[in-house]
Scaffold this motif. Structure first.
Motif, PDB file in Angstrom:
ATOM      1  N   ASP A 124      76.221-111.432 -13.997  1.00 30.15           N
ATOM      2  CA  ASP A 124      76.916-112.978 -14.097  1.00 30.15           C
ATOM      3  C   ASP A 124      76.317-113.771 -15.111  1.00 30.15           C
ATOM      4  O   ASP A 124      75.644-114.917 -14.835  1.00 30.15           O
ATOM      5  CB  ASP A 124      76.706-113.625 -12.792  1.00 30.15           C
ATOM      6  N   VAL A 125      76.322-113.313 -16.521  1.00 28.12           N
ATOM      7  CA  VAL A 125      75.833-113.770 -17.693  1.00 28.12           C
ATOM      8  C   VAL A 125      76.780-113.957 -18.654  1.00 28.12           C
ATOM      9  O   VAL A 125      77.759-113.469 -18.610  1.00 28.12           O
ATOM     10  CB  VAL A 125      74.322-113.385 -18.199  1.00 28.12           C
ATOM     11  N   HIS A 210      70.772-111.106 -14.239  1.00 29.02           N
ATOM     12  CA  HIS A 210      71.143-112.218 -13.194  1.00 29.02           C
ATOM     13  C   HIS A 210      69.992-113.148 -13.271  1.00 29.02           C
ATOM     14  O   HIS A 210      68.758-112.664 -13.159  1.00 29.02           O
ATOM     15  CB  HIS A 210      71.767-111.759 -12.025  1.00 29.02           C
ATOM     16  N   ASP A 211      70.016-114.399 -12.520  1.00 29.17           N
ATOM     17  CA  ASP A 211      69.187-115.118 -12.528  1.00 29.17           C
ATOM     18  C   ASP A 211      67.827-114.989 -11.429  1.00 29.17           C
ATOM     19  O   ASP A 211      66.674-115.370 -11.414  1.00 29.17           O
ATOM     20  CB  ASP A 211      69.421-116.514 -12.058  1.00 29.17           C
ATOM     21  N   ASP A 212      68.241-114.054 -10.647  1.00 26.29           N
ATOM     22  CA  ASP A 212      67.134-113.605  -9.654  1.00 26.29           C
ATOM     23  C   ASP A 212      66.581-112.541  -9.885  1.00 26.29           C
ATOM     24  O   ASP A 212      65.659-111.867  -9.101  1.00 26.29           O
ATOM     25  CB  ASP A 212      67.800-113.375  -7.995  1.00 26.29           C
ATOM     26  N   SER A 213      66.605-111.801 -11.149  1.00 28.75           N
ATOM     27  CA  SER A 213      65.925-110.514 -11.408  1.00 28.75           C
ATOM     28  C   SER A 213      64.407-110.870 -11.493  1.00 28.75           C
ATOM     29  O   SER A 213      64.199-112.157 -11.675  1.00 28.75           O
ATOM     30  CB  SER A 213      66.327-110.042 -12.722  1.00 28.75           C
ATOM     31  N   LYS A 216      63.195-112.580 -14.754  1.00 27.21           N
ATOM     32  CA  LYS A 216      63.350-114.081 -14.804  1.00 27.21           C
ATOM     33  C   LYS A 216      62.342-114.389 -13.870  1.00 27.21           C
ATOM     34  O   LYS A 216      61.908-115.779 -14.127  1.00 27.21           O
ATOM     35  CB  LYS A 216      64.742-114.199 -14.177  1.00 27.21           C
ATOM     36  N   LYS A 220      58.691-117.489 -14.806  1.00 31.61           N
ATOM     37  CA  LYS A 220      58.820-118.845 -14.869  1.00 31.61           C
ATOM     38  C   LYS A 220      57.217-119.384 -15.514  1.00 31.61           C
ATOM     39  O   LYS A 220      56.381-118.930 -15.088  1.00 31.61           O
ATOM     40  CB  LYS A 220      58.981-119.334 -13.262  1.00 31.61           C
TER      41      LYS A 220
END
Length: 333
Positions: A124-125, A210-213, A216, A220
């Motif tokens: 989802d990118v 995806h953002d939860d990988s 990622k 932070k």
């Protein structure tokens, strides 16, 4: 005895887990055990794992409280009975021939110790991010060479979940160490131990973005980036550097800031002479910004390239003036 042990850590992966498990169980190569570790998930992951374990006796289930990825990997390696260890992530998908193609390559190339593959990105990118990351992950490797320069300068060039490697070399290296970039640390230690890393020029993994990988999450506040920079410094310098070490950073942005922070912490008596940036002038972090054309006139001992968009241009310019990759510079991003 199974010749391959597939190890897959799972942490709150219910969204993608079924596809990942089924892609392993559907392999054309059948002689493997499949160690799935539920690392303290709070979602439905363990129920999904147990459901498949009832259907296929190749699955070995470990479930306990959360202890993190490195602990989980080393635990699974210790349990593994196979001659070869295969990494798999709970959000990726193997093509059916993955194991067969990797094990056949190992049988034909006894000198290879760690074997990755090319990947196909999905998720989802945006299409632009998929293309960008696929290009990063799919740099080619040279057989018969250490590929150290490629691994240091291009970092994400070897997709961790595409790896098959000899268990004996993991025992030799004493497994993974406690870094966020545990894979980068392992590759560089393997090269230092004169082990051979190669990558098949075939896309045998669907690599989900995806953002939860983990990448990622770990990055932070640039924590993952800083961890990787530290690993590279440890490898390149091995504490062999003068106290009055002077350096410049190519890239006056977030990558440059993270690089300066780590270098100054690692080399406490080092001095940042300034930054090089094609599009900026003035100062950055209280240091002068130089143009790329002026690099020959700056007095320095080393260059850190901390820009992704300008990486190739920076490498080209530094080589043009007679500097050598690793000896005189490397890329931190």
């Amino acid at each position: 005895m199974n010749s391959i042990s597939v190890i897959m850590p799972v942490y709150n992966s219910e969204k993608y887990l079924r596809n990942a498990i089924e892609s392993v169980l559907s392999q054309t190569y059948k002689n493997f055990e499949f160690i799935i570790t539920n690392d303290g998930s709070t979602d439905n992951s363990i129920n999904i794992i147990n459901e498949y374990a009832k259907l296929d006796d190749r699955i070995i289930v470990v479930s306990r409280k959360n202890r993190g990825l490195v602990y989980t990997l080393n635990e699974a390696i210790n349990l593994a009975k196979g001659e070869y260890i295969v990494r798999m992530d709970a959000d990726d998908i193997c093509i059916p021939e993955r194991l067969e193609k990797q094990i056949n390559f190992f049988k034909e190339h006894k000198d290879i110790d760690i074997l990755g593959t090319q990947v196909k990105t999905f998720g989802d990118v945006s299409p632009e991010i998929k293309i960008r990351d696929e290009n990063k992950l799919n740099r080619t490797f040279d057989i018969g060479k250490s590929n150290r320069e490629t691994i240091i300068n291009y970092w994400y060039c070897l997709a961790h979940p595409s790896i098959m490697l000899k268990k004996s070399i993991l025992n030799k290296l004493k497994g993974y160490r406690n870094f966020k970039s545990e894979d980068l640390d392992l590759w560089l230690r393997a090269i230092k131990a004169k082990l051979n890393i190669y990558k098949l020029n075939e896309k045998l993994i669907y690599f989900r973005l995806h953002d939860d990988s983990k990448t990622k999450v770990d990055n932070k506040n640039n924590e993952g980036l800083k961890d990787g920079i530290k690993i590279k410094l440890m490898d390149v310098f091995e504490n062999k550097i003068e106290d009055d070490f002077k350096y410049i950073i190519w890239g006056a942005s977030n990558g440059g800031k993270a690089t300066k922070e780590v270098v100054d912490k690692y080399f406490k008596k080092s001095k940042c002479v300034g930054f090089i940036d094609k599009f900026k002038a003035g100062e950055f972090l209280n240091r002068r910004i130089f143009s790329p054309e002026s690099v020959e006139n700056i007095e320095f001992d080393y260059v850190f390239i901390a820009t992704e968009p300008g990486k190739e241009e920076a490498i080209g310019k530094l080589k043009e003036i007679g500097l050598k990759s690793i000896d005189d510079f490397f890329c931190t991003v």
